[in-house]
Each structure stands twice: as structure tokens, then as C-alpha cells.
Design a protein around this motif. Sequence first.
Motif, PDB file in Angstrom:
ATOM      1  N   ALA A  48      -8.488 -10.174  -4.866  1.00  0.00           N
ATOM      2  CA  ALA A  48      -8.367  -8.818  -4.329  1.00  0.00           C
ATOM      3  C   ALA A  48      -7.099  -8.143  -4.838  1.00  0.00           C
ATOM      4  CB  ALA A  48      -8.369  -8.847  -2.807  1.00  0.00           C
ATOM      5  N   MET A  49      -5.992  -8.879  -4.905  1.00  0.00           N
ATOM      6  CA  MET A  49      -4.739  -8.291  -5.372  1.00  0.00           C
ATOM      7  C   MET A  49      -4.740  -8.084  -6.887  1.00  0.00           C
ATOM      8  SD  MET A  49      -2.837  -7.366  -2.926  1.00  0.00           S
ATOM      9  CE  MET A  49      -4.376  -6.921  -2.096  1.00  0.00           C
ATOM     10  N   CYS A  50      -5.528  -8.868  -7.616  1.00  0.00           N
ATOM     11  CA  CYS A  50      -5.712  -8.571  -9.040  1.00  0.00           C
ATOM     12  C   CYS A  50      -6.345  -7.191  -9.198  1.00  0.00           C
ATOM     13  CB  CYS A  50      -6.602  -9.623  -9.693  1.00  0.00           C
ATOM     14  SG  CYS A  50      -5.799 -11.204 -10.021  1.00  0.00           S
ATOM     15  N   ALA A  51      -7.370  -6.934  -8.398  1.00  0.00           N
ATOM     16  CA  ALA A  51      -8.035  -5.633  -8.440  1.00  0.00           C
ATOM     17  C   ALA A  51      -7.107  -4.533  -7.949  1.00  0.00           C
ATOM     18  CB  ALA A  51      -9.306  -5.672  -7.589  1.00  0.00           C
ATOM     19  N   PHE A  52      -6.382  -4.803  -6.876  1.00  0.00           N
ATOM     20  CA  PHE A  52      -5.481  -3.805  -6.311  1.00  0.00           C
ATOM     21  C   PHE A  52      -4.363  -3.457  -7.287  1.00  0.00           C
ATOM     22  CE2 PHE A  52      -1.769  -2.725  -3.609  1.00  0.00           C
ATOM     23  CZ  PHE A  52      -2.273  -1.583  -3.014  1.00  0.00           C
ATOM     24  N   GLY A  53      -3.806  -4.470  -7.939  1.00  0.00           N
ATOM     25  CA  GLY A  53      -2.742  -4.237  -8.901  1.00  0.00           C
ATOM     26  C   GLY A  53      -3.211  -3.420 -10.083  1.00  0.00           C
TER      27      GLY A  53
END
Length: 237
Positions: A48-53
Motif C-alpha cells: 500500500a505504501m509503495c502505491a501511496f509513495g
Amino acid sequence: MRTLARLEILRVLRNRKFMFFSVLYPVLLFMILTAGQKAAMVPYYMVAMCAFGAMTAVLMGNSERIARERDKGWVRQLRLTALPGRGYVLAKVAAAATVSLPSIVLVLLAGGAVKGVRMAAWQWAGVLLTSWAGSFVFAALGVAIGYVASAETARPVAMIAYFGLALLGGLWVPFDSFPGWLRDIANLLPARPYAALGQAVESGRAPHAGDVAVLVVYGLVFAGTAAWMYRKDTAKA
């Protein structure tokens, strides 16, 4: 087009403030969200944080920068060249998506080295690839917002889209905790299918064709809108 893309990448890399927030902020948020979480939830938040970043890098900076370029007359100068609308959009999207790579890599490194996430080599590569490829859709959205909004309104419009999509995409809270009606809505928006690509790979499955189709449609709509606005401005010049 290649020259413009190269110039855009170099300009963004020189912006230390933007690079700090787009690269380090998602990693810090990943560490905060996973503090005290069960080990089974860590891979979810990592993807999720890969996508968010990636969304941070390609959406927030791109939209406001383009709106200000229009306001200062830089885009007007580009319209006097032979650069077509699709070339302008592709250059902006490619430059923005390239800048999203460091954020994705750092989150994955934090997941493996600090949080102990274990996956096969193909899964690490798959999460990296899907997170990066999906970011092109949001890069195109950033270009479209930069052309639709003014220099004064680009930032708030981008922030509403950014935080709204991230929340509905299940990037901050588990998607399964959403009520059914909200999940149905979220599946029709681009952030949830985007995150689902990497989460499918992380769980050992191939990405769902429906998620890929939703992203392709949104990517074409966003890129087409940006190219149309560029050509519209060209006709006025």
C-alpha cells in the motif's frame, strides 16, 4: 519529447524539498502504520505504501508544477515548437513516473530489511514493476489536473484527489474493513485496482484482469484529457 522528459527528471531531482516528501514520507508512514501491527498485516501496508509513495511523487508535484508553467508562459513557448500534444503528455508522464521509483524501492527495502517481509525474488520484482507501471495512470491524472486547474487551485484540487483516492483505495486502512457498498465504489476508482496489483503479486497470484482494465481505462481518459487541453490551448495561441 525525450529532451523534455530528461529536463523534467533533472529539474525534479534538484528539488530537495519535493524529493524529501515524495521519497521519505511514504517510508516513514509505513514504519508508523506497521508499528505494533501483526506480522501478517505488514506486507499489506508495504504494498500500500509503495502505491501511496508513487502517487505522492507523480500526482502532487506534477499538477501544481504544470499549472504554474502555464501561468508563467513556459507551456505557451512549448506550443510554438513542433511538440505534439501526445508528446508533451508522454514526456510529463514518463518523467513523473521515473521519479516515483526511489520511493517504491525504499519502501520495499524497509519492508524486507527492517520489517522482515519475506517473498520470492519474482514477487519482489513483481511488486516493484506493478507499483511503478500503475503510477503512470496517476502521473497522467497530475498532468490533466495541471491543465484543467489554475496555478492557485491546482494544489487543493490535487490534494483532494490524492487523499480521497488514497483513503478509498485502502492505502491507510485495510480494504477488507470497508463496508460492502464502499468497496463497490472503491473498486471503480483507480487507487484500489492499483494497490490490488501489487497485493495480488505479494500473495502469490497474478494481478486480476479487471484491475488492469480499470487502470488502462483511467490512464487513457486522463492522458486523453491532458492532450486535448494542450491542443485546445495550441489552437488559441
